[in-house]
Design an enzyme around this catalytic site. Structure first.
Site, short mmCIF file in Angstrom:
data_model
loop_
_atom_site.label_atom_id
_atom_site.label_comp_id
_atom_site.label_asym_id
_atom_site.label_seq_id
_atom_site.Cartn_x
_atom_site.Cartn_y
_atom_site.Cartn_z
N LYS A 22 0.86 -1.24 -0.20
CA LYS A 22 -0.12 0.00 0.07
C LYS A 22 0.70 1.10 -0.03
CE LYS A 22 -1.76 1.71 3.89
NZ LYS A 22 -1.34 2.94 4.28
N ASN A 23 1.76 1.28 0.88
CA ASN A 23 2.61 2.53 1.06
C ASN A 23 3.59 2.89 -0.13
OD1 ASN A 23 1.32 3.01 3.48
ND2 ASN A 23 3.24 2.69 4.91
N ARG A 99 -4.43 10.99 4.10
CA ARG A 99 -2.88 11.84 4.36
C ARG A 99 -2.24 11.93 3.24
NH1 ARG A 99 -1.29 14.14 8.53
NH2 ARG A 99 0.69 13.89 7.74
N CYS A 123 -4.04 13.18 12.58
CA CYS A 123 -4.85 11.92 12.49
C CYS A 123 -4.61 11.26 13.77
CB CYS A 123 -4.03 11.17 11.35
SG CYS A 123 -2.40 10.44 11.79
N ARG A 128 1.44 15.07 13.10
CA ARG A 128 1.91 14.45 11.83
C ARG A 128 2.00 15.87 11.07
NH1 ARG A 128 -0.29 9.00 9.72
NH2 ARG A 128 1.75 8.77 8.55
N PRO A 129 3.08 16.77 11.29
CA PRO A 129 3.44 17.95 10.49
C PRO A 129 3.87 17.61 8.95
CG PRO A 129 5.09 17.60 12.08
CD PRO A 129 3.71 16.48 12.42
N ASP A 131 5.94 19.84 7.67
CA ASP A 131 6.95 20.98 7.64
C ASP A 131 8.13 20.47 6.96
OD1 ASP A 131 7.28 19.28 9.88
OD2 ASP A 131 9.09 20.54 10.75
N ASP A 313 4.96 0.61 11.79
CA ASP A 313 3.78 -0.07 11.52
C ASP A 313 3.58 -1.50 11.90
OD1 ASP A 313 3.01 2.60 10.19
OD2 ASP A 313 3.45 1.85 8.28
N ARG A 405 -8.58 -0.12 4.52
CA ARG A 405 -7.71 0.69 3.87
C ARG A 405 -6.30 0.20 3.49
NH1 ARG A 405 -6.19 4.73 7.88
NH2 ARG A 405 -4.49 4.84 6.14
C1 UD1 Z 1 4.82 6.69 6.38
C2 UD1 Z 1 3.95 5.79 6.24
C3 UD1 Z 1 3.50 5.31 7.48
C4 UD1 Z 1 4.55 4.90 8.51
C5 UD1 Z 1 5.40 6.31 8.36
C6 UD1 Z 1 6.70 5.65 9.34
C7 UD1 Z 1 2.87 6.13 3.98
C8 UD1 Z 1 1.68 6.50 3.16
N1 UD1 Z 1 2.84 5.99 5.29
O1 UD1 Z 1 4.06 7.94 6.97
O2 UD1 Z 1 2.57 4.17 7.16
O3 UD1 Z 1 4.06 4.73 9.57
O4 UD1 Z 1 6.08 6.45 7.31
O5 UD1 Z 1 7.55 4.60 8.84
O6 UD1 Z 1 3.97 5.67 3.38
N2 UD1 Z 1 7.56 14.41 10.34
C9 UD1 Z 1 7.83 15.85 10.81
N3 UD1 Z 1 7.42 16.65 9.77
C10 UD1 Z 1 7.44 16.35 8.56
C11 UD1 Z 1 7.08 15.22 8.37
C12 UD1 Z 1 7.10 14.13 9.32
O7 UD1 Z 1 8.23 16.15 11.96
O8 UD1 Z 1 7.05 17.35 7.77
C13 UD1 Z 1 7.65 13.41 11.70
C14 UD1 Z 1 6.50 12.67 12.02
O9 UD1 Z 1 5.58 13.40 12.97
C15 UD1 Z 1 7.00 11.39 12.49
C16 UD1 Z 1 8.10 11.19 11.83
O10 UD1 Z 1 8.45 12.50 11.12
O11 UD1 Z 1 7.23 11.63 14.01
C17 UD1 Z 1 8.02 10.26 10.66
O12 UD1 Z 1 6.93 10.58 9.81
P1 UD1 Z 1 7.08 10.07 8.31
O13 UD1 Z 1 8.28 9.08 8.11
O14 UD1 Z 1 6.79 11.12 7.63
O15 UD1 Z 1 5.64 9.29 8.33
P2 UD1 Z 1 4.76 9.55 6.86
O16 UD1 Z 1 5.43 9.55 5.70
O17 UD1 Z 1 3.52 10.25 7.07
#
Ligand code: UD1
Length: 427
Positions: A22-23, A99, A123, A128-129, A131, A313, A405
């Site tokens: 999926k991801n 998302r 979520c 989940r920012p 930035d 996950d 999902r």
């Molecule tokens: C993706 C996966 C999700 C998995 C996660 C971590 C998809 C669709 N989803 O989510 O299933 O649990 O990776 O392996 O592929 N963060 C920030 N700023 C940002 C982005 C992230 O601070 O702009 C932080 C998040 O809050 C979190 C960490 O970075 O603490 C990791 O998140 P991230 O790897 O970005 O997760 P996703 O890509 O949302």
């Protein structure tokens, strides 16, 4: 709304086909925005999130066709074609449901020089920012504005110049967005401390097949030389390592013996290592993984981490398994701040779990008992299904749209290996 009824106690035995990831699919689909030519993806899982994402793509003028496959087959083949981008706006109504929609930001910006995407909001598993997505695009020369709940990104006339970005925190999604934006930039971009999850390797491999120039694939330092245009490609989505890991836990908690057909051991070493330490026998070959658990389960200490560490996950599913271990395990969730929503539900099934901040202490119990439960996110829901398979009596899992999902034909796959599970309409 449907619910699952599971009568626990059956030992799982047989073969489960593992679906496309999926991801991975969620980052491969938006790659179609980067070229005028058709992109054909094979082995796409049939999931609510994937349907939702395909629907979102039509918003930008992407047409899709589903050639050939019978509806009852696993794995779908879809051709996406973005001859012309008719809009570069992703509206709130479509983004709020998923998302991952934020992943259109990079490719829309790269292809058209502008993108307006609704902010996804919070979520169930945390704040989940985004930035880092935005900072990486700024480092490539984009101008970012936030207004009325939307991100508006624009490139200077003539396209993104490209640039360097060092991620302060490893982010899967921000790495994906940055890579998709950089492939069509005018210059070279470098990403440091990038995520190196197998899904990112899958993304880079598709982009290379489309004519992108990327160095360092599979490492945390990526160099991307922008090219003028990309071509179409046909590409097979990798196997879902989280689905495979989830079914490994399901087999193990029932003392079962299951083959995960199509799973790739190399991409899930941390999960397999954890399972072996718990006392599960794991063997693999190039077509799949065999798991077998006929002895007692042992307690372990686990901590989630970015790849190649243990996937966040997999945390909830391993926690369910550890509820049946002979002793006390300690789990630490280092990626998301609020990812223990399954704990109260597991405790209602007779588990003995205490949490303190990011740590969970799981005392193994002699038995779990069926209950009416529901979860607030995808993997948490799966942890309840796993616990239910080993619980005495009947469990009803509600709100299974979370499971739909992310798990293709969950009950069908579990029935294949002997689980007593059925989907019924909720009253
Ligand atoms: C993706 C996966 C999700 C998995 C996660 C971590 C998809 C669709 N989803 O989510 O299933 O649990 O990776 O392996 O592929 N963060 C920030 N700023 C940002 C982005 C992230 O601070 O702009 C932080 C998040 O809050 C979190 C960490 O970075 O603490 C990791 O998140 P991230 O790897 O970005 O997760 P996703 O890509 O949302």
């Amino acid at each position: 709304m449907d619910k699952l009824i599971i009568r626990g106690g059956n030992r799982l035995s047989g073969t489960i086909p593992i679906s496309g990831a999926k991801n991975s699919a969620l980052t491969l689909i938006p790659c179609a925005l980067l070229t005028e030519e058709p992109v054909t993806l094979r082995n796409l899982p049939r999931l609510a999130d994937i349907d939702g994402f395909q629907h979102l793509m039509t918003q930008f003028g992407v047409s899709h066709t589903i050639p050939g496959k019978r509806p009852e087959d696993f794995g779908r083949v879809v051709t996406l074609e973005a001859m012309r981008i008719t809009s570069s706006v992703a509206p709130y109504d479509l983004v709020r449901k998923m998302r991952a929609s934020i992943l259109v930001l990079g490719p829309l910006l790269g292809r058209t020089g502008e993108a307006t995407v609704s902010l996804p909001g919070g979520c169930a598993i945390g704040n989940r920012p985004i930035d880092l997505h935005l900072k990486a695009l700024e480092a490539f020369g984009a101008e970012i504005e936030l207004a009325q709940g939307y991100v508006k990104a624009s490139a200077p006339d003539g396209g993104l110049p490209g640039g360097d970005f060092d991620f302060p925190v490893v982010s899967v999604g921000a790495t994906e967005n940055a890579v998709m934006a950089a492939v069509l930039a005018n210059g070279t971009s470098r990403l440091f401390n990038a995520a190196r999850e197998p899904e990112i390797v899958d993304l880079c491999n598709l982009l290379v097949a489309m004519g992108a120039e990327i160095e360092g694939i599979g490492t945390s330092d990526l160099t991307i030389h922008g090219v003028k245009t990309l071509n179409g490609a046909t590409y097979k989505v990798m196997a879902d390592r989280i689905e495979a890991g989830s079914y490994a836990c399901a087999a193990a908690i029932t003392g079962g013996e299951v083959r995960l057909e199509g799973a790739c051991a190399e991409e899930m070493q941390a999960t397999l290592h954890a399972l072996r330490n718990i006392g599960v026998e794991v063997e693999s070959d190039k077509h799949g993984i065999d798991v077998r658990a006929d002895g007692p389960l042992k307690p372990v200490n686990l901590s989630t981490a970015p790849y190649p560490g243990l996937a966040t996950d997999m945390q909830a599913q391993l926690m369910s398994l550890l509820c049946r271990a002979e002793g006390t395990s300690v789990l630490k969730e280092t990626i998301f701040e609020n990812r223990y929503m399954h704990v109260p539900e597991l405790n209602r099934m007779g588990a003995d779990i205490e949490t303190e901040g990011r740590t969970a202490i799981v005392k193994g119990v002699g038995r779990l008992t069926g209950a009416e439960v529901m979860a607030t996110d995808l993997r948490a829901s799966m942890s309840l299904v796993i616990a239910a398979l080993a619980a005495e009596g009947e469990t009803q899992v509600r709100r299974i749209y979370h499971l739909d999902r992310g798990y293709e034909r969950l009950e069908e796959k579990l029935q294949l290996v002997g689980a007593d599970i059925e989907r019924v309409g909720d009253d």
